[in-house]
Design a protein around this motif. Structure first.
Motif, PDB file in Angstrom:
ATOM      1  N   MET A   1       0.854  -1.191   0.000  1.00  0.00           N
ATOM      2  CA  MET A   1       0.000   0.000   0.000  1.00  0.00           C
ATOM      3  C   MET A   1       0.888   1.239   0.000  1.00  0.00           C
ATOM      4  O   MET A   1       1.852   1.341   0.749  1.00  0.00           O
ATOM      5  N   ASN A   2       0.573   2.178  -0.864  1.00  0.00           N
ATOM      6  CA  ASN A   2       1.300   3.435  -0.909  1.00  0.00           C
ATOM      7  C   ASN A   2       0.574   4.501  -0.090  1.00  0.00           C
ATOM      8  O   ASN A   2      -0.643   4.665  -0.228  1.00  0.00           O
ATOM      9  N   LEU A   3       1.310   5.176   0.796  1.00  0.00           N
ATOM     10  CA  LEU A   3       0.728   6.233   1.634  1.00  0.00           C
ATOM     11  C   LEU A   3       0.862   7.567   0.929  1.00  0.00           C
ATOM     12  O   LEU A   3       1.942   7.944   0.467  1.00  0.00           O
ATOM     13  N   ASN A   4      -0.246   8.290   0.866  1.00  0.00           N
ATOM     14  CA  ASN A   4      -0.268   9.590   0.202  1.00  0.00           C
ATOM     15  C   ASN A   4      -0.336  10.683   1.269  1.00  0.00           C
ATOM     16  O   ASN A   4      -1.361  10.832   1.941  1.00  0.00           O
ATOM     17  N   PHE A   5       0.759  11.439   1.425  1.00  0.00           N
ATOM     18  CA  PHE A   5       0.808  12.476   2.453  1.00  0.00           C
ATOM     19  C   PHE A   5       0.455  13.868   1.920  1.00  0.00           C
ATOM     20  O   PHE A   5       0.589  14.858   2.616  1.00  0.00           O
ATOM     21  N   SER A   6       0.046  13.918   0.689  1.00  0.00           N
ATOM     22  CA  SER A   6      -0.221  15.221   0.085  1.00  0.00           C
ATOM     23  C   SER A   6      -1.689  15.604   0.055  1.00  0.00           C
ATOM     24  O   SER A   6      -2.041  16.709  -0.347  1.00  0.00           O
ATOM     25  N   SER A   7      -2.547  14.706   0.487  1.00  0.00           N
ATOM     26  CA  SER A   7      -3.985  15.013   0.424  1.00  0.00           C
ATOM     27  C   SER A   7      -4.425  15.993   1.516  1.00  0.00           C
ATOM     28  O   SER A   7      -5.388  16.740   1.333  1.00  0.00           O
ATOM     29  N   GLN A   8      -3.777  15.987   2.664  1.00  0.00           N
ATOM     30  CA  GLN A   8      -4.040  16.914   3.771  1.00  0.00           C
ATOM     31  C   GLN A   8      -5.515  16.912   4.205  1.00  0.00           C
ATOM     32  O   GLN A   8      -6.083  17.938   4.538  1.00  0.00           O
ATOM     33  N   ILE A   9      -6.083  15.701   4.195  1.00  0.00           N
ATOM     34  CA  ILE A   9      -7.487  15.601   4.620  1.00  0.00           C
ATOM     35  C   ILE A   9      -7.626  15.873   6.109  1.00  0.00           C
ATOM     36  O   ILE A   9      -8.577  16.523   6.550  1.00  0.00           O
ATOM     37  N   SER A  10      -6.661  15.411   6.904  1.00  0.00           N
ATOM     38  CA  SER A  10      -6.791  15.499   8.359  1.00  0.00           C
ATOM     39  C   SER A  10      -6.905  16.932   8.854  1.00  0.00           C
ATOM     40  O   SER A  10      -7.558  17.212   9.859  1.00  0.00           O
ATOM     41  N   ARG A  11      -6.279  17.871   8.169  1.00  0.00           N
ATOM     42  CA  ARG A  11      -6.343  19.258   8.618  1.00  0.00           C
ATOM     43  C   ARG A  11      -7.720  19.868   8.438  1.00  0.00           C
ATOM     44  O   ARG A  11      -8.018  20.942   8.962  1.00  0.00           O
ATOM     45  N   LYS A  12      -8.580  19.182   7.668  1.00  0.00           N
ATOM     46  CA  LYS A  12      -9.934  19.676   7.442  1.00  0.00           C
ATOM     47  C   LYS A  12     -10.949  19.087   8.417  1.00  0.00           C
ATOM     48  O   LYS A  12     -12.101  19.498   8.436  1.00  0.00           O
ATOM     49  N   LEU A  13     -10.513  18.092   9.202  1.00  0.00           N
ATOM     50  CA  LEU A  13     -11.433  17.412  10.106  1.00  0.00           C
ATOM     51  C   LEU A  13     -11.442  18.073  11.480  1.00  0.00           C
ATOM     52  O   LEU A  13     -10.441  18.603  11.943  1.00  0.00           O
ATOM     53  N   ASP A  14     -12.573  18.014  12.145  1.00  0.00           N
ATOM     54  CA  ASP A  14     -12.734  18.595  13.468  1.00  0.00           C
ATOM     55  C   ASP A  14     -12.285  17.594  14.527  1.00  0.00           C
ATOM     56  O   ASP A  14     -12.115  16.403  14.242  1.00  0.00           O
ATOM     57  N   THR A  15     -12.093  18.076  15.747  1.00  0.00           N
ATOM     58  CA  THR A  15     -11.810  17.195  16.882  1.00  0.00           C
ATOM     59  C   THR A  15     -13.009  17.187  17.801  1.00  0.00           C
ATOM     60  O   THR A  15     -13.754  18.175  17.896  1.00  0.00           O
ATOM     61  N   ARG A  16     -13.200  16.104  18.485  1.00  0.00           N
ATOM     62  CA  ARG A  16     -14.340  15.977  19.380  1.00  0.00           C
ATOM     63  C   ARG A  16     -14.050  16.664  20.706  1.00  0.00           C
ATOM     64  O   ARG A  16     -12.959  16.525  21.259  1.00  0.00           O
ATOM     65  N   ASN A  17     -15.003  17.415  21.211  1.00  0.00           N
ATOM     66  CA  ASN A  17     -14.881  18.033  22.530  1.00  0.00           C
ATOM     67  C   ASN A  17     -14.925  16.981  23.619  1.00  0.00           C
ATOM     68  O   ASN A  17     -15.570  15.942  23.472  1.00  0.00           O
ATOM     69  N   LYS A  18     -14.255  17.285  24.731  1.00  0.00           N
ATOM     70  CA  LYS A  18     -14.288  16.371  25.865  1.00  0.00           C
ATOM     71  C   LYS A  18     -15.681  16.397  26.483  1.00  0.00           C
ATOM     72  O   LYS A  18     -16.385  17.413  26.435  1.00  0.00           O
ATOM     73  N   PRO A  19     -16.099  15.324  27.085  1.00  0.00           N
ATOM     74  CA  PRO A  19     -17.400  15.310  27.771  1.00  0.00           C
ATOM     75  C   PRO A  19     -17.447  16.343  28.888  1.00  0.00           C
ATOM     76  O   PRO A  19     -16.435  16.604  29.557  1.00  0.00           O
ATOM     77  N   ASP A  20     -18.589  16.958  29.087  1.00  0.00           N
ATOM     78  CA  ASP A  20     -18.723  17.997  30.107  1.00  0.00           C
ATOM     79  C   ASP A  20     -18.363  17.511  31.492  1.00  0.00           C
ATOM     80  O   ASP A  20     -17.908  18.291  32.341  1.00  0.00           O
TER      81      ASP A  20
END
Length: 355
Positions: A1-20
């Motif tokens: 499998m070839n890894l593609n590091f140029s797509s930069q999808i992760s920088r567009k994704l949000d992070t989940r807030n911690k539970p209150d």
């Protein structure tokens, strides 16, 4: 499998807030406990361009603020208040030495060099001046000490104008002598790496002298100028090494009156109403000497040991009174010193510093 590091999808994704249920208050408004305040815990160096006083016999280094003096501080605020003041945080340069090769003028940045001021040095010590501008005057001692002038090399007989310290307020008293800042002058010698303790709430004793009204002289802020007291007194002799309380005949020096610094950090009676210049209060004056039969203790002549060599007077008080009498061309035998103390002209003043 070839890894593609140029797509930069992760920088567009949000992070989940911690539970209150895991939420906690953020850190805010922290109060640092720096102690009870009797002894300031900060590090202070002396202002580099102060005129020197006496020379220490042991180290052969010069003292710029004698022990017991009331002191103030130069902070980065003072850089905007008076030109020529170079405190830490000013972003400017200070003089450190003349080149041993060609006598060129060596400077260094105040805030980010070895011979400048470490980050923990946030202010510089200067004598408290009682709210009057202090225009110091260099003397022959500064020529000997090779004291640095602001932007002008070392002091010579041709340039005796000293630093100008704007009106300031006392922050406490120094318990030890403050030596000249000579860091960088010699490659193999550094006098100190930490400052003398500054006390803000302490009980101290200094000599006092009482002088007649009208004979106090001008008390000019130029220590090289003869300041007439009685006949031929020059206070440069006394101010170069002694800290003392000056009392005039018309002063109210009852127990509890307020005390403030004069232009050099020595003490004068302020009165019954404390002000921003108050450094503490006078507890008592004592001229009842000798004590404890000390006058009967045999000590060698010229040893300065308390006993027969001082007429039973404690050494620090005897030396002050003796040198004052010498400076005024008055009789200064042991008997004369003891008699002047017992008459109340000299004595010990106990002051409760409460700054």
């Amino acid at each position: 499998m070839n890894l593609n590091f140029s797509s930069q999808i992760s920088r567009k994704l949000d992070t989940r807030n911690k539970p209150d249920k895991y939420a906690e208050s953020l850190m805010r408004n922290i109060i640092r406990d720096l102690g009870e305040g009797d002894n300031l815990s900060d590090v202070f160096y002396p202002y580099k361009y102060l005129p020197v006083g006496m020379q220490d016999t042991t180290t052969e280094d010069f003292i710029v603020i004698p022990k017991g003096r009331a002191v103030s501080l130069l902070t980065h605020y003072d850089n905007t208040e008076a030109s020529g003041i170079l405190p830490p945080g000013s972003g400017q340069s200070i003089d450190i030495a003349l080149s041993a090769i060609d006598s060129s003028h060596i400077t260094t940045a105040i805030d980010d060099t070895y011979w400048g001021y470490p980050n923990h040095v946030a202010a510089l010590l200067v004598p408290a001046n009682g709210g009057a501008i202090y225009s110091g005057q260099y003397t022959s001692r500064d020529v000997t000490a090779e004291t640095l002038r602001l932007g002008g090399g070392v002091v010579t007989t041709a340039n005796t104008a000293g630093p100008v310290i704007q009106a300031n307020y006392p922050v406490g008293v120094v318990i030890g002598d403050v030596y000249q800042d000579i860091r960088g002058k010699n490659l193999n010698y550094q006098l100190f790496d930490k400052a003398v303790a500054v006390k803000t709430n302490w009980y101290i004793e200094v000599p006092y002298v009482r002088i007649a009204n009208g004979n106090e002289g001008t008390y000019t802020i130029d220590p090289s100028t003869a300041e007439i007291v009685g006949t031929s007194m020059t206070f440069d002799t006394m101010n170069s090494k002694y800290t003392y309380l000056r009392i005039l005949d018309n002063d109210n020096y009852k127990a509890g009156v307020s005390v403030k610094p004069d232009t050099r950090g020595n003490y004068v009676i302020e009165g019954t109403t404390p002000t921003i210049q108050s450094v503490g209060k006078l507890v008592l004056t004592d001229c009842r000497y000798p004590k404890d039969m000390l006058e009967l203790v045999d000590t060698y002549e010229n040893s300065d040991m308390p006993g027969t060599d001082t007429g039973g007077i404690p050494t620090h008080l005897f030396q002050f009174a003796h040198d004052y009498l010498v400076a005024t061309s008055a009789s200064n035998r042991i008997y004369d010193v003891v008699e002047a103390i017992q008459a109340g002209t000299f004595g010990a003043a106990r002051i409760l510093i409460n700054r």
